[in-house]
Write a protein that holds these residues in place. Sequence first.
Motif, mmCIF file in Angstrom:
data_model
loop_
_atom_site.group_PDB
_atom_site.id
_atom_site.type_symbol
_atom_site.label_atom_id
_atom_site.label_comp_id
_atom_site.label_asym_id
_atom_site.label_seq_id
_atom_site.Cartn_x
_atom_site.Cartn_y
_atom_site.Cartn_z
ATOM 1 N N GLN A 43 -4.565 -3.521 1.488
ATOM 2 C CA GLN A 43 -4.466 -2.141 1.973
ATOM 3 C C GLN A 43 -5.209 -1.174 1.051
ATOM 4 O OE1 GLN A 43 -0.804 -1.269 3.843
ATOM 5 N NE2 GLN A 43 -0.893 0.895 3.321
ATOM 6 N N LEU A 44 -5.105 -1.374 -0.273
ATOM 7 C CA LEU A 44 -5.815 -0.508 -1.210
ATOM 8 C C LEU A 44 -7.327 -0.703 -1.092
ATOM 9 C CD1 LEU A 44 -5.373 1.635 -3.373
ATOM 10 C CD2 LEU A 44 -5.349 -0.206 -5.069
ATOM 11 N N TYR A 45 -7.768 -1.957 -0.953
ATOM 12 C CA TYR A 45 -9.188 -2.245 -0.727
ATOM 13 C C TYR A 45 -9.664 -1.553 0.553
ATOM 14 C CZ TYR A 45 -13.244 -4.744 1.028
ATOM 15 O OH TYR A 45 -14.463 -5.036 1.573
ATOM 16 N N ASP A 46 -8.898 -1.703 1.625
ATOM 17 C CA ASP A 46 -9.260 -1.088 2.902
ATOM 18 C C ASP A 46 -9.348 0.434 2.764
ATOM 19 O OD1 ASP A 46 -9.779 -1.025 5.736
ATOM 20 O OD2 ASP A 46 -7.670 -0.544 6.077
ATOM 21 N N GLY A 47 -8.337 1.024 2.120
ATOM 22 C CA GLY A 47 -8.282 2.481 2.019
ATOM 23 C C GLY A 47 -9.302 3.092 1.082
ATOM 24 N N ILE A 97 -1.046 8.683 2.165
ATOM 25 C CA ILE A 97 0.085 7.825 2.556
ATOM 26 C C ILE A 97 -0.339 6.354 2.550
ATOM 27 C CG2 ILE A 97 1.620 7.211 4.482
ATOM 28 C CD1 ILE A 97 1.623 10.278 5.156
ATOM 29 N N TRP A 98 -1.504 6.053 3.103
ATOM 30 C CA TRP A 98 -2.006 4.681 3.172
ATOM 31 C C TRP A 98 -2.109 4.067 1.774
ATOM 32 C CZ3 TRP A 98 -2.761 1.583 7.280
ATOM 33 C CH2 TRP A 98 -3.544 0.444 7.115
ATOM 34 N N ASN A 99 -2.750 4.795 0.872
ATOM 35 C CA ASN A 99 -2.971 4.265 -0.472
ATOM 36 C C ASN A 99 -1.702 4.296 -1.321
ATOM 37 O OD1 ASN A 99 -5.690 3.591 -0.027
ATOM 38 N ND2 ASN A 99 -6.310 5.693 -0.386
ATOM 39 N N ALA A 100 -0.800 5.246 -1.085
ATOM 40 C CA ALA A 100 0.468 5.281 -1.819
ATOM 41 C C ALA A 100 1.338 4.074 -1.436
ATOM 42 C CB ALA A 100 1.217 6.581 -1.549
#
Length: 167
Positions: free
Chosen positions: A106-110, A134-137
């Motif tokens: 998710q962090l890579y994607d964001g 929100i995505w990265n948190a």
Amino acid sequence: MAAEHNPTAKSNHPASSARNLWSGVLFGIGFAAFIDETIFHQLLRWHHFYDKSTTDIGLISDGLFHAFSWFATIGGLFIFADLRRRNALCFKRWWGGKLLGAGGFQLYDGTIQHKLMRIHQIRYVENVFIYDLIWNAIAAVMIIIGLSLVIRTNRKQQPEKAVPHEQ
């Protein structure tokens, strides 16, 4: 069948420890990618994996992304099944790997795909910052919890009770 501690379980063996972690990481990556694909690509239709071309190319890229997520998930589950069969499953370490895989994906994607490569955004709105935050948190929280589980299983002196399974 009652869960009994098996003193010959290989859960503290370095190879089993790494396999527990990698099984969880693969499953976590596949699971997070599957959730992303299902919710944000298909149900909400906020974006495609690749949004810099036609809708047809976007749908093809979603199909390839979906296939990748299932390969990672199934690969992780094959290792998981083998660990259970060998009575070497450390469920806490596996969960730590799962959270690291999902959070890392998710962090890579964001960060890489959304911001650096700009192949798609979470949602195409005027102020995408709140979505990115929100995505990265959520990714950071998964990574922190996953790391804490992995570190705790590294420090554990006693072998963990093996998860029982029917034969």
